[in-house]
Design a protein around this motif. Sequence first.
Motif, short mmCIF file in Angstrom:
data_model
loop_
_atom_site.label_atom_id
_atom_site.label_comp_id
_atom_site.label_asym_id
_atom_site.label_seq_id
_atom_site.Cartn_x
_atom_site.Cartn_y
_atom_site.Cartn_z
N ASN A 105 58.30 34.12 -2.87
CA ASN A 105 58.17 35.23 -1.92
C ASN A 105 59.33 36.22 -2.00
O ASN A 105 59.35 37.19 -1.25
CB ASN A 105 58.07 34.70 -0.49
CG ASN A 105 56.82 33.89 -0.27
OD1 ASN A 105 55.76 34.24 -0.80
ND2 ASN A 105 56.94 32.82 0.48
N GLN A 108 58.66 40.05 -2.25
CA GLN A 108 58.12 40.60 -1.00
C GLN A 108 59.21 40.70 0.06
O GLN A 108 59.27 41.67 0.82
CB GLN A 108 56.95 39.75 -0.49
CG GLN A 108 56.33 40.27 0.77
CD GLN A 108 55.78 41.68 0.62
OE1 GLN A 108 55.29 42.07 -0.43
NE2 GLN A 108 55.89 42.48 1.67
N ALA A 111 61.31 43.68 -0.87
CA ALA A 111 60.57 44.92 -0.56
C ALA A 111 60.53 45.17 0.94
O ALA A 111 60.68 46.32 1.38
CB ALA A 111 59.15 44.83 -1.12
N ASN A 112 60.37 44.14 1.73
CA ASN A 112 60.33 44.29 3.18
C ASN A 112 61.69 44.73 3.72
O ASN A 112 61.78 45.63 4.57
CB ASN A 112 59.90 42.98 3.84
CG ASN A 112 59.70 43.12 5.33
OD1 ASN A 112 59.11 44.09 5.80
ND2 ASN A 112 60.19 42.15 6.07
N ARG A 115 62.13 48.40 2.81
CA ARG A 115 61.27 49.24 3.64
C ARG A 115 61.82 49.39 5.06
O ARG A 115 61.90 50.49 5.60
CB ARG A 115 59.84 48.68 3.68
CG ARG A 115 58.87 49.57 4.45
CD ARG A 115 57.46 48.98 4.56
NE ARG A 115 57.46 47.79 5.40
CZ ARG A 115 57.31 46.53 4.96
NH1 ARG A 115 57.11 46.30 3.68
NH2 ARG A 115 57.34 45.51 5.79
#
Length: 161
Positions: A105, A108, A111-112, A115
């Motif tokens: 993970n 992700q 990326a989270n 963001r």
Amino acid sequence: MTTGRKMFLGVAVCAILAIAGVAYESAVWAQEPCSGGWHRHGHAGMRGAFDGGFMAALRQLNLSDAQKQSIRSILATARSSMQPPQQTADTAMQAFESTVPDDPNYPQVVANAIRESQQMAQRRIQRLSDIRTQLYAVLSPDQKTQLPALLATIAADRQQN
């Protein structure tokens, strides 16, 4: 330290410093004028470092008492509405810090975190823009004409220091 973590930390630090800069500037403007001008506290080199010199330029525009009071009011409202960094950004950073690169993970999570830090920076910049727009509206047409030259002078002075 990975690139994602460095980016998140950089954005988070910038956001915190910008908020601190606005809080400091609003505290300076909240002071009553004295015979020598505005009360100024702290290190002059740091004052306005996060607003591009906008507040320093305002001080040089020979503002009327009514304009000064309007600015105090705008900054007091901005100061009272300041919020700590968003919980989602904190949660994203905690998840990032506790995830190792070989975790499936991990992409992700990175990326989270990116963001969330970008959204936090976007909110901060929008908030600062809103405050600057309100402050600019207080100025007379002549003062608005003088402002770009003052900002350029302040920027040039900072480049030399």
